[in-house]
Design an enzyme around this catalytic site. Structure first.
Site, PDB file in Angstrom:
ATOM      1  N   ASP A  91       0.843  -1.192   0.000  1.00 48.75           N
ATOM      2  CA  ASP A  91       0.000   0.000   0.000  1.00 48.75           C
ATOM      3  C   ASP A  91       0.881   1.246   0.000  1.00 48.75           C
ATOM      4  OD1 ASP A  91      -2.187   1.976   1.085  1.00 48.75           O
ATOM      5  OD2 ASP A  91      -3.264   0.120   0.698  1.00 48.75           O
ATOM      6  N   ILE A  92       0.581   2.212   0.845  1.00 51.47           N
ATOM      7  CA  ILE A  92       1.315   3.474   0.825  1.00 51.47           C
ATOM      8  C   ILE A  92       2.532   3.432   1.753  1.00 51.47           C
ATOM      9  CG2 ILE A  92       0.003   4.626   2.664  1.00 51.47           C
ATOM     10  CD1 ILE A  92       0.094   7.145   0.743  1.00 51.47           C
ATOM     11  N   HIS A  95       9.161   7.597   2.117  1.00 49.68           N
ATOM     12  CA  HIS A  95      10.619   7.570   2.134  1.00 49.68           C
ATOM     13  C   HIS A  95      11.128   8.983   2.389  1.00 49.68           C
ATOM     14  CE1 HIS A  95      10.432   3.561   0.654  1.00 49.68           C
ATOM     15  NE2 HIS A  95      10.061   3.881  -0.560  1.00 49.68           N
ATOM     16  N   ALA A 160       9.542  -1.127   6.372  1.00 51.80           N
ATOM     17  CA  ALA A 160       8.494  -1.483   5.414  1.00 51.80           C
ATOM     18  C   ALA A 160       9.107  -2.231   4.240  1.00 51.80           C
ATOM     19  CB  ALA A 160       7.785  -0.222   4.927  1.00 51.80           C
ATOM     20  N   MET A 161       8.289  -3.073   3.595  1.00 46.39           N
ATOM     21  CA  MET A 161       8.762  -3.829   2.439  1.00 46.39           C
ATOM     22  C   MET A 161       7.694  -3.894   1.364  1.00 46.39           C
ATOM     23  SD  MET A 161      11.045  -6.958   3.865  1.00 46.39           S
ATOM     24  CE  MET A 161      12.461  -6.600   4.903  1.00 46.39           C
ATOM     25  N   PHE A 174      13.070  -2.613   0.497  1.00 45.22           N
ATOM     26  CA  PHE A 174      12.750  -2.321   1.894  1.00 45.22           C
ATOM     27  C   PHE A 174      13.139  -0.897   2.243  1.00 45.22           C
ATOM     28  CE2 PHE A 174      17.158  -3.685   1.929  1.00 45.22           C
ATOM     29  CZ  PHE A 174      17.758  -2.846   2.850  1.00 45.22           C
ATOM     30  N   CYS A 191       1.290   1.806   5.249  1.00 43.61           N
ATOM     31  CA  CYS A 191       1.022   0.505   4.635  1.00 43.61           C
ATOM     32  C   CYS A 191      -0.467   0.150   4.683  1.00 43.61           C
ATOM     33  CB  CYS A 191       1.859  -0.594   5.282  1.00 43.61           C
ATOM     34  SG  CYS A 191       3.635  -0.282   5.157  1.00 43.61           S
TER      35      CYS A 191
END
Length: 238
Positions: A91-92, A95, A160-161, A174, A191
């Site tokens: 999902d979202i 970064h 997150a991945m 990731f 996410c």
């Protein structure tokens, strides 16, 4: 099977420029595999691992819900952030500076043809790295990525991945929060998972800043062992 992996640290790099570079490496590898199949050749396929930091950016996976971005385009501009819909799973995701983003572009035919095993090994690489800093990180059932205090009201995500794969060639990867500005996570539902918080390594260790290069060294050491890979460090050319 080619277990050599070219490691490049791109430093602070625009998201779209890096995405285009990933796509180039990804497609070049696919083209070799297609040619091998059509012409009955056995040309070696390359593997890459990119480290990068991005300026503030939000990305939405192909199955994501735009409603999980909680601010308008104008508010994003005011925060100096950009937004992209991209072709990975998940999902979202956010970064930004202080976050280590890793993009392995691997031909899994060189290692193992199991995308679930691939994701679990990426998670294990991060879990082992965090253990080096004295943190007990783990997986959360039904949710990708790496978490702390799973199964408690204080569960929080630290990595997150989201990946894409075609013909066993991978891209995306990731995002590990090391010195991340957690305020940017308030602008989305991370996410797409409601009721869970996000954390960063420096917050967990009670430090102002963690040496990013030290974390990268630990990540690549664990990656090398888990994937039985030979890392070849090359200066980035983008």
């Amino acid at each position: 099977m080619n277990k050599k992996v070219v490691l490049q640290d791109l430093g602070l790099k625009d998201y779209k420029e890096t995405w285009d570079y990933q796509e180039q490496l990804f497609q070049d590898t696919l083209d070799i595999k297609i040619r091998n199949r059509r012409e009955e050749l056995a040309l070696e396929t390359p593997n890459y691992f990119l480290f990068v930091e991005h300026p503030h950016v939000y990305t939405l996976g192909k199955s994501g819900d735009i409603d999980n971005l909680l601010v308008s385009e104008k508010q994003l501009e005011e925060k100096g952030a950009t937004f992209y819909k991209i072709n990975r799973g998940g999902d979202i995701t956010y970064h930004g500076p202080g976050q280590i983003v890793g993009y392995p572009i691997l031909d899994l035919d060189n290692f193992f043809t199991d995308i679930h095993k691939y994701l679990r090994l990426l998670e294990e690489m991060v879990i082992l790295t965090l253990a080096d800093f004295g943190l007990k990180a783990e997986r959360s059932k039904g949710e990708t990525g790496v978490w702390l205090d799973v199964g408690t009201p204080f569960a929080r995500k630290i990595c997150a991945m989201g990946v894409r794969a075609s013909r066993w060639v991978t891209m995306h990867g990731f995002a590990l929060n090391v010195n991340a500005d957690l305020g940017y996570f308030d602008m989305m539902i991370p996410c797409g998972i409601k009721g869970k918080t996000v954390t960063s390594l420096n917050v967990e260790l009670g430090k102002k800043e963690i040496d990013l290069d030290e974390v990268k060294q630990k990540l690549q050491a664990h990656f090398k062992k888990l994937f039985a890979a030979e890392l070849i460090i090359k200066k980035a050319k983008v």
